[in-house]
Structure formats: C-alpha cells, structure tokens
Design a protein around this motif. Structure first.
Motif, PDB file in Angstrom:
ATOM      1  N   ALA A  14       1.196  -1.510   0.400  1.00 23.95           N
ATOM      2  CA  ALA A  14       0.170  -0.288  -0.114  1.00 23.95           C
ATOM      3  C   ALA A  14       0.920   1.160  -0.184  1.00 23.95           C
ATOM      4  N   VAL A  15       1.685   1.339   0.502  1.00 21.56           N
ATOM      5  CA  VAL A  15       2.595   1.874   0.825  1.00 21.56           C
ATOM      6  C   VAL A  15       3.088   2.540  -0.316  1.00 21.56           C
ATOM      7  N   VAL A  16       3.802   1.885  -1.613  1.00 21.21           N
ATOM      8  CA  VAL A  16       5.134   1.782  -1.941  1.00 21.21           C
ATOM      9  C   VAL A  16       3.979   2.536  -3.967  1.00 21.21           C
ATOM     10  N   ALA A  17       2.610   1.277  -3.764  1.00 18.31           N
ATOM     11  CA  ALA A  17       1.585   1.572  -4.995  1.00 18.31           C
ATOM     12  C   ALA A  17       1.008   2.465  -4.578  1.00 18.31           C
ATOM     13  N   GLU A  18       0.533   3.608  -3.216  1.00 20.25           N
ATOM     14  CA  GLU A  18      -0.071   4.752  -3.275  1.00 20.25           C
ATOM     15  C   GLU A  18       1.603   6.118  -4.087  1.00 20.25           C
ATOM     16  N   GLY A  19       2.730   5.801  -3.380  1.00 20.70           N
ATOM     17  CA  GLY A  19       3.689   6.295  -4.041  1.00 20.70           C
ATOM     18  C   GLY A  19       3.931   6.516  -5.268  1.00 20.70           C
ATOM     19  N   HIS A  20       3.864   5.765  -5.599  1.00 21.77           N
ATOM     20  CA  HIS A  20       3.787   5.201  -7.557  1.00 21.77           C
ATOM     21  C   HIS A  20       2.959   5.991  -8.130  1.00 21.77           C
ATOM     22  N   ARG A  21       1.236   6.380  -7.441  1.00 18.51           N
ATOM     23  CA  ARG A  21       0.035   6.806  -7.915  1.00 18.51           C
ATOM     24  C   ARG A  21       0.829   8.098  -8.005  1.00 18.51           C
ATOM     25  N   MET A  22       1.154   8.874  -6.373  1.00 20.54           N
ATOM     26  CA  MET A  22       1.336  10.068  -6.605  1.00 20.54           C
ATOM     27  C   MET A  22       2.547  10.452  -7.436  1.00 20.54           C
ATOM     28  N   GLY A  23       3.620   9.894  -8.422  1.00 19.65           N
ATOM     29  CA  GLY A  23       4.820   9.954  -8.713  1.00 19.65           C
ATOM     30  C   GLY A  23       6.054  10.408  -7.543  1.00 19.65           C
ATOM     31  N   ILE A  24       5.713   9.552  -6.133  1.00 25.03           N
ATOM     32  CA  ILE A  24       6.861   9.894  -5.619  1.00 25.03           C
ATOM     33  C   ILE A  24       7.818   9.171  -6.163  1.00 25.03           C
ATOM     34  N   SER A  25       9.352   9.227  -6.178  1.00 22.59           N
ATOM     35  CA  SER A  25      10.485   8.558  -5.955  1.00 22.59           C
ATOM     36  C   SER A  25      10.621   7.420  -5.286  1.00 22.59           C
ATOM     37  N   LYS A  26      12.095   6.422  -5.795  1.00 22.28           N
ATOM     38  CA  LYS A  26      12.086   5.114  -4.779  1.00 22.28           C
ATOM     39  C   LYS A  26      12.606   5.499  -3.465  1.00 22.28           C
ATOM     40  N   ARG A  27      12.886   7.032  -3.822  1.00 26.77           N
ATOM     41  CA  ARG A  27      13.673   7.747  -2.292  1.00 26.77           C
ATOM     42  C   ARG A  27      12.533   8.435  -1.225  1.00 26.77           C
ATOM     43  N   GLY A  28      11.567   8.394  -2.018  1.00 30.47           N
ATOM     44  CA  GLY A  28      10.595   9.453  -1.108  1.00 30.47           C
ATOM     45  C   GLY A  28      10.334   7.998  -0.614  1.00 30.47           C
ATOM     46  N   GLN A  29       9.447   6.934  -1.451  1.00 33.01           N
ATOM     47  CA  GLN A  29       8.838   5.673  -1.455  1.00 33.01           C
ATOM     48  C   GLN A  29       9.992   5.483   0.535  1.00 33.01           C
ATOM     49  N   VAL A  30      11.241   4.754   0.060  1.00 39.12           N
ATOM     50  CA  VAL A  30      12.157   4.168   1.024  1.00 39.12           C
ATOM     51  C   VAL A  30      12.389   5.406   2.315  1.00 39.12           C
ATOM     52  N   ILE A  31      11.941   5.821   2.032  1.00 36.80           N
ATOM     53  CA  ILE A  31      11.727   7.251   3.101  1.00 36.80           C
ATOM     54  C   ILE A  31      10.239   6.810   4.162  1.00 36.80           C
ATOM     55  N   ALA A  32       9.131   6.576   3.514  1.00 41.28           N
ATOM     56  CA  ALA A  32       7.612   6.063   4.464  1.00 41.28           C
ATOM     57  C   ALA A  32       7.586   5.141   4.578  1.00 41.28           C
ATOM     58  N   MET A  33       8.564   4.110   3.797  1.00 40.66           N
ATOM     59  CA  MET A  33       8.339   2.219   4.696  1.00 40.66           C
ATOM     60  C   MET A  33       9.575   2.113   5.843  1.00 40.66           C
TER      61      MET A  33
END
Length: 194
Positions: free
Chosen positions: A79-98
């Motif tokens: 859910a964290v990765v999919a929402e980041g992808h949907r919002m155009g968040i970079s991999k780095r932003g997804q790592v911070i969220a994770m």
C-alpha cells in the motif's frame, strides 16, 4: 478505268462501307437482351458491429514473500509503495515512507490507539489533523497523508532521519535511520510489480 467510273466506285465503296457499319451496329443492338434491371432491394439498416468485449485487466502477480514480514505486513508495505507510485513519489521518497512505517508500527495496521490516539501504519493522530480514525486505518490513505506532507520537505530527502522527523515529529527521531537498508530492499522488490 475512266475517271468518272473510278469516282463512282469510290463513292459506292464509301456508301457500302457506311451501310455495312450501320448493319453491324443494328445487329449488335438487336442481340442485346433488353430485360429491365431488377429493382434495387432496400438496404436493411446496418446493425452496428458488435464491440469487442473489453479485455479484463490482468490480475497483478501475487505479493512476494519478504523474509521477516507476514502476509499482512507485506500487504501494508505494498500500500505504501503503490500509493507512492500513484502519486509520482520517487523511490527515495518511498524508502523514507517505508522506513518510517517500519519504525512506527513495523508495518502493522493498528486500529486501536497505542500512544495517545495514534493509529495505522504511520501512527498518525486524528487529533493532529491526519484524518479521521477510519481514514488513518486504511494503509493507502495513511501513506497518501504521509506523502502529502513529505513532499513539502523534498530538500531534506538526502537525510532519511531529517525527512522522516520533519513529517512525524517523533520523540525518537534517530530511530528511523536503522530501517533504511531493509526499507530500500522492500521498496526495490515491490517496485518490480509495476
């Protein structure tokens, strides 16, 4: 031959040639069958061609097994990765969220308050304006709310601790960094599904 006779013969030949042509044309015309053309059948209204059945969307591959995480935790990570992808968040932003979700809840979706009124995978508080309890308990919503604030601190993304703390305002800001390696592995693996 006398010149008058030659001229008469030529005229007669020309006249007989003309007659022969007319006779041939008449014979050709008589041999044509004169049947009335059949009345054109009215064309039936063309029925629209049946539209092809829409292709069903392919089901995504099952979520992978990630060592150290339960199926529920992997689902929350997705859910964290999919929402980041949907919002155009970079991999780095997804790592911070994770990494933040790993520290706050170990990717468990808390539906009962653990600390004050903190809920969900990011331990967000309804009283702090993160959303209603029902919203925060939905991992995709919680991730969206996290990213919405995180993008305001994009210049801090080089420092995971700085970025996570800017969003979360934790009493233990130094705790996020220890999850960076595992968070990177999770995000990398789950991004292969796109």
């Amino acid at each position: 031959m006398h010149p008058q006779t030659a001229s008469a013969t030529t005229q007669m030949s020309a006249a007989s040639l003309q007659t022969a042509r007319l006779d041939a044309q008449n014979r050709a015309n008589r041999s044509l069958t004169r049947t009335p053309a059949p009345a054109a059948k009215p064309k039936a209204a063309a029925s629209p061609a049946p539209s092809p059945a829409p292709k069903p969307k392919p089901k995504p591959a099952p979520l992978p097994h990630i060592r150290g995480l339960s199926t529920g935790q992997v689902s929350n990570a997705w859910a964290v990765v999919a929402e980041g992808h949907r919002m155009g968040i970079s991999k780095r932003g997804q790592v911070i969220a994770m990494a933040t979700a790993l520290q706050e809840s170990n990717l468990r979706n808390y539906t009962r308050a653990v600390d004050h009124d903190s809920l969900g995978i990011f331990q967000q508080r309804p009283s702090s304006g993160w959303g209603s309890p029902k919203q925060i308990e939905r991992p995709a919503y919680a991730a969206h709310a996290f990213y919405r604030v995180l993008v305001q601190y994009r210049t801090s993304w080089g420092c995971l601790t700085c970025a996570a703390q800017a969003v979360q305002r934790s009493a233990f800001p130094g705790a996020y960094a220890k999850h960076e390696h595992f968070a990177t592995a999770i995000v990398t693996l789950l991004n292969r599904r796109f």
